[in-house]
Design an enzyme around this catalytic site. Structure first.
Site, mmCIF file in Angstrom:
data_model
loop_
_atom_site.group_PDB
_atom_site.id
_atom_site.type_symbol
_atom_site.label_atom_id
_atom_site.label_comp_id
_atom_site.label_asym_id
_atom_site.label_seq_id
_atom_site.Cartn_x
_atom_site.Cartn_y
_atom_site.Cartn_z
ATOM 1 N N ASP A 10 0.908 -1.267 -0.093
ATOM 2 C CA ASP A 10 0.161 0.099 -0.171
ATOM 3 C C ASP A 10 1.031 1.359 0.023
ATOM 4 O OD1 ASP A 10 -2.403 1.595 0.248
ATOM 5 O OD2 ASP A 10 -2.293 1.518 2.334
ATOM 6 N N SER A 11 0.265 2.317 -0.318
ATOM 7 C CA SER A 11 0.933 3.739 -0.331
ATOM 8 C C SER A 11 1.406 3.912 1.273
ATOM 9 C CB SER A 11 0.149 4.676 -0.861
ATOM 10 O OG SER A 11 -0.975 4.741 0.066
ATOM 11 N N CYS A 73 -4.059 -1.062 -2.119
ATOM 12 C CA CYS A 73 -4.387 0.387 -2.329
ATOM 13 C C CYS A 73 -5.136 0.662 -3.354
ATOM 14 C CB CYS A 73 -2.797 0.754 -2.705
ATOM 15 S SG CYS A 73 -2.604 2.672 -3.119
ATOM 16 N N GLU A 152 -4.007 7.425 8.977
ATOM 17 C CA GLU A 152 -2.395 7.246 9.371
ATOM 18 C C GLU A 152 -2.323 8.070 10.941
ATOM 19 O OE1 GLU A 152 0.185 6.242 7.291
ATOM 20 O OE2 GLU A 152 -1.164 5.272 5.810
ATOM 21 N N CYS A 184 -10.775 2.779 -0.902
ATOM 22 C CA CYS A 184 -9.186 2.827 -0.591
ATOM 23 C C CYS A 184 -9.208 2.015 0.823
ATOM 24 C CB CYS A 184 -8.958 4.418 -0.015
ATOM 25 S SG CYS A 184 -7.528 4.551 0.708
ATOM 26 N N HIS A 186 -7.745 2.403 3.360
ATOM 27 C CA HIS A 186 -7.531 3.009 4.447
ATOM 28 C C HIS A 186 -8.981 3.022 5.184
ATOM 29 C CE1 HIS A 186 -3.621 4.437 3.327
ATOM 30 N NE2 HIS A 186 -3.519 4.909 4.445
#
Length: 270
Positions: A10-11, A73, A152, A184, A186
């Site tokens: 993932d990023s 991602c 994050e 996404c 996240h």
């Protein structure tokens, strides 16, 4: 049977939601996770840059002798998947295709919302995938650039996250969607805030879970599922390894985790 590891990238750290689902659904599988924490977010970058970064990470994961790769991602899945599949001889699965299929199955009205990064929304990939499966569907996409930094930062249950979710979801509510794709990886980590914003009658599609179900089915068909032995999880990042370790402990409910820093740009072959 194939006891080699599965690569996941993932990023940043949101892709750990995929690792969490893997540990639930495929507990025998060993995992190598890479988070490109030095270069996130991917959502504001061009397709060419996203693809170059994804190539570098794929080369690193192949050095770890992985049997398959999951692009955990949404941005890389919608911008780099086809290129990676054409250039590398390893099964690669993204999160967008499984998420689109699940959304079409779940929607009663054909009015489907998609939440994603700016690059994901700009790519139009979810729209295209959904319309290939359901030509009459109406897709309403919403870029949510603040979600990634909130996740994050570990703000899963926070009043600010709740307010941001309400702001992003309001246009989709006004459009009467009955299904929303968390486009996404996240976003499943703040699924509670998103669910509160849209209400209990709207179905949320967790792309992390859908991708894991797809990789499990693929490996099963190819007789590549791990059998026996003790599964392991390895964590790598391009920066901020202490934060990655503590974040992984929070998401996975595990203690004593460590992460290793990798100079990912050395895998640039241009």
């Amino acid at each position: 049977m194939d006891n080699r590891k599965i690569g996941v990238f993932d990023s940043g750290l949101g892709g750990l939601s995929v690792v969490r689902e893997m540990r639930k659904i495929m507990p025998a599988e060993s995992i190598v996770y890479f988070g490109d924490t030095a270069r996130l977010p991917y959502g504001s970058k061009s397709r060419a840059v996203i693809t170059d970064f994804s190539r570098q990470i794929t080369r690193f994961l192949l050095e770890q002798d992985v049997k398959a790769i999951v692009i955990a991602c949404g941005t890389a899945s919608t911008n780099a998947l086809d290129t990676l599949r054409s250039e590398f001889d390893v099964p690669i699965i993204g999160v967008a295709e499984p998420g689109a299929r699940s959304a079409v199955r779940a929607s009663r009205s054909g009015r489907i919302g998609v939440l994603g990064t700016e690059a994901t929304v700009k790519s139009g990939a979810f729209d295209k995938m959904i319309h290939q499966l359901a030509p009459e569907a109406e897709v309403i996409s919403q870029a949510c650039p603040l979600f990634v930094p909130l996740v994050e930062s570990g703000w899963f249950h926070d009043a600010i996250t709740d307010r941001v979710a309400e702001r992003y979801l309001q246009p989709l509510i006004e459009e009467g969607v009955d299904t929303v794709v968390l486009g996404c990886t996240h976003y499943p980590l703040i699924k509670e805030a998103i669910g509160q914003a849209v209400g209990k009658d709207v179905k949320l599609i967790n792309v992390s879970k859908e991708a894991v179900l797809e990789i499990r089915d693929f490996l099963d068909r190819m007789d590549m599922l791990a059998r026996g032995g003790e599964s392991t999880c390895e964590f790598y990042a391009s920066d901020s390894i202490d934060h990655m370790a503590s974040f992984a402990e929070l998401v996975l409910g595990m203690g004593g985790l460590t992460a290793n820093k990798i100079d990912i740009e050395k895998y640039d072959k241009r």
